[in-house]
Scaffold this motif. Structure first.
Motif, PDB file in Angstrom:
ATOM      1  N   LYS A 113      14.192  89.203  -0.095  1.00  0.00           N
ATOM      2  CA  LYS A 113      15.412  88.796  -0.789  1.00  0.00           C
ATOM      3  C   LYS A 113      15.222  87.500  -1.577  1.00  0.00           C
ATOM      4  CE  LYS A 113      18.522  90.984   2.547  1.00  0.00           C
ATOM      5  NZ  LYS A 113      19.671  90.772   3.462  1.00  0.00           N
ATOM      6  N   GLU A 159      17.385  85.220  -2.001  1.00  0.00           N
ATOM      7  CA  GLU A 159      18.008  84.109  -1.270  1.00  0.00           C
ATOM      8  C   GLU A 159      17.114  83.552  -0.165  1.00  0.00           C
ATOM      9  OE1 GLU A 159      20.853  86.495   1.812  1.00  0.00           O
ATOM     10  OE2 GLU A 159      21.115  86.887  -0.333  1.00  0.00           O
ATOM     11  N   ASP A 160      16.109  84.327   0.261  1.00  0.00           N
ATOM     12  CA  ASP A 160      15.220  83.864   1.336  1.00  0.00           C
ATOM     13  C   ASP A 160      14.148  82.902   0.824  1.00  0.00           C
ATOM     14  OD1 ASP A 160      16.594  85.342   3.196  1.00  0.00           O
ATOM     15  OD2 ASP A 160      15.249  87.075   3.067  1.00  0.00           O
ATOM     16  N   ASP A 178      15.855  91.280  -5.821  1.00  0.00           N
ATOM     17  CA  ASP A 178      15.037  91.444  -4.622  1.00  0.00           C
ATOM     18  C   ASP A 178      13.806  92.301  -4.896  1.00  0.00           C
ATOM     19  OD1 ASP A 178      17.014  90.036  -3.339  1.00  0.00           O
ATOM     20  OD2 ASP A 178      17.916  91.792  -2.368  1.00  0.00           O
ATOM     21  N   VAL A 208       8.754  83.498   1.377  1.00  0.00           N
ATOM     22  CA  VAL A 208       8.591  83.996   2.745  1.00  0.00           C
ATOM     23  C   VAL A 208       7.107  84.270   3.005  1.00  0.00           C
ATOM     24  CG1 VAL A 208      10.886  85.016   2.767  1.00  0.00           C
ATOM     25  CG2 VAL A 208       8.939  86.412   2.072  1.00  0.00           C
TER      26      VAL A 208
END
Length: 224
Positions: free
Chosen positions: A184, A186-187, A162, A190
């Motif tokens: 993150k 996993e995001d 991250d 963004v």
């Protein structure tokens, strides 16, 4: 009171101080007007000194019983972006309809056009900021909206670990415009929005761990 309302209330019609390009307009007409140093301007109750694009103090102009103030001076005082398109003779205040990619004029050691580094999850963004440095580190880059844009839409993805403590600052005034505690992995990609009206330059900083990378597509991150 909203900034747009304040602008309208100061003067129904304002002159633009945008340089010699505006003076070349073919339909301009000569008028007789007067500088009026007695006129004072306040923003949110506090007196301000109006300045032109070069930082020189200016005073309002009186013409036919109306006071005229340069849009550039008011936009700077209120933190509202202003831009002038000499080709279309159009003044734009605030956020623009069309975005301007931050790739224009971007300069950083991690700026790349290498497809191996500009591709994220199967999409080649053609140009990217790809921080592939070594060790746990702080990463940063500069952006230059030049007071011509109201919003920044910055896309970023964390790869490996991250991204933490991300900040977007008004570089000239050392003011934090946006803080993000963590981006993150996993995001995915963004989008971070920041209000940059009236800002000349931006400093973007973040923390990242060893064996991790920061990816910013420069073609789809943009100003408006």
């Amino acid at each position: 009171m909203k900034k747009s309302v304040i602008i309208a209330g100061i003067s129904a019609a304002m002159l633009l101080s945008m340089g010699t390009g505006a003076l070349a307009a073919t339909k301009m007409q000569e008028i007789k007007a007067f500088l009026n140093p007695e006129i004072k301007v306040k923003v949110d109750g506090s007196p301000i000194q109006l300045k032109d694009a070069k930082g020189n103090a200016i005073v309002p102009i009186n013409y036919k019983d109306s006071n005229y103030v340069p849009i550039r001076a008011i936009s700077d005082a209120l933190g509202v972006a202003v831009d002038y398109d000499n080709e279309t003779k159009t003044i734009t205040l605030g956020e623009k309809v069309d975005g301007t990619a931050i790739a224009q004029g971007f300069d950083n050691m991690y700026h790349t056009k290498d497809p191996d580094q500009t591709t994220y999850k199967g999409i080649d963004y053609k140009e990217a900021y790809f921080d592939n440095g070594k060790g746990s580190r702080g990463g940063s880059f500069m952006l230059y909206p030049k007071k011509e844009h109201q919003k920044l839409y910055l896309q970023i993805a964390a790869i490996g670990e991250d991204i933490e403590k991300m900040e977007i600052r008004d570089s000239d005034n050392d003011i934090i415009l946006k803080q993000v505690d963590v981006v993150k992995v996993e995001d995915g990609l963004v989008t971070i929005e920041a209000d940059i009206g009236g800002v000349e330059s931006l400093y973007v900083h973040y923390d990242i761990k060893d064996n991790s990378f920061a990816f910013v597509p420069l073609t789809t991150s943009y100003y408006r």
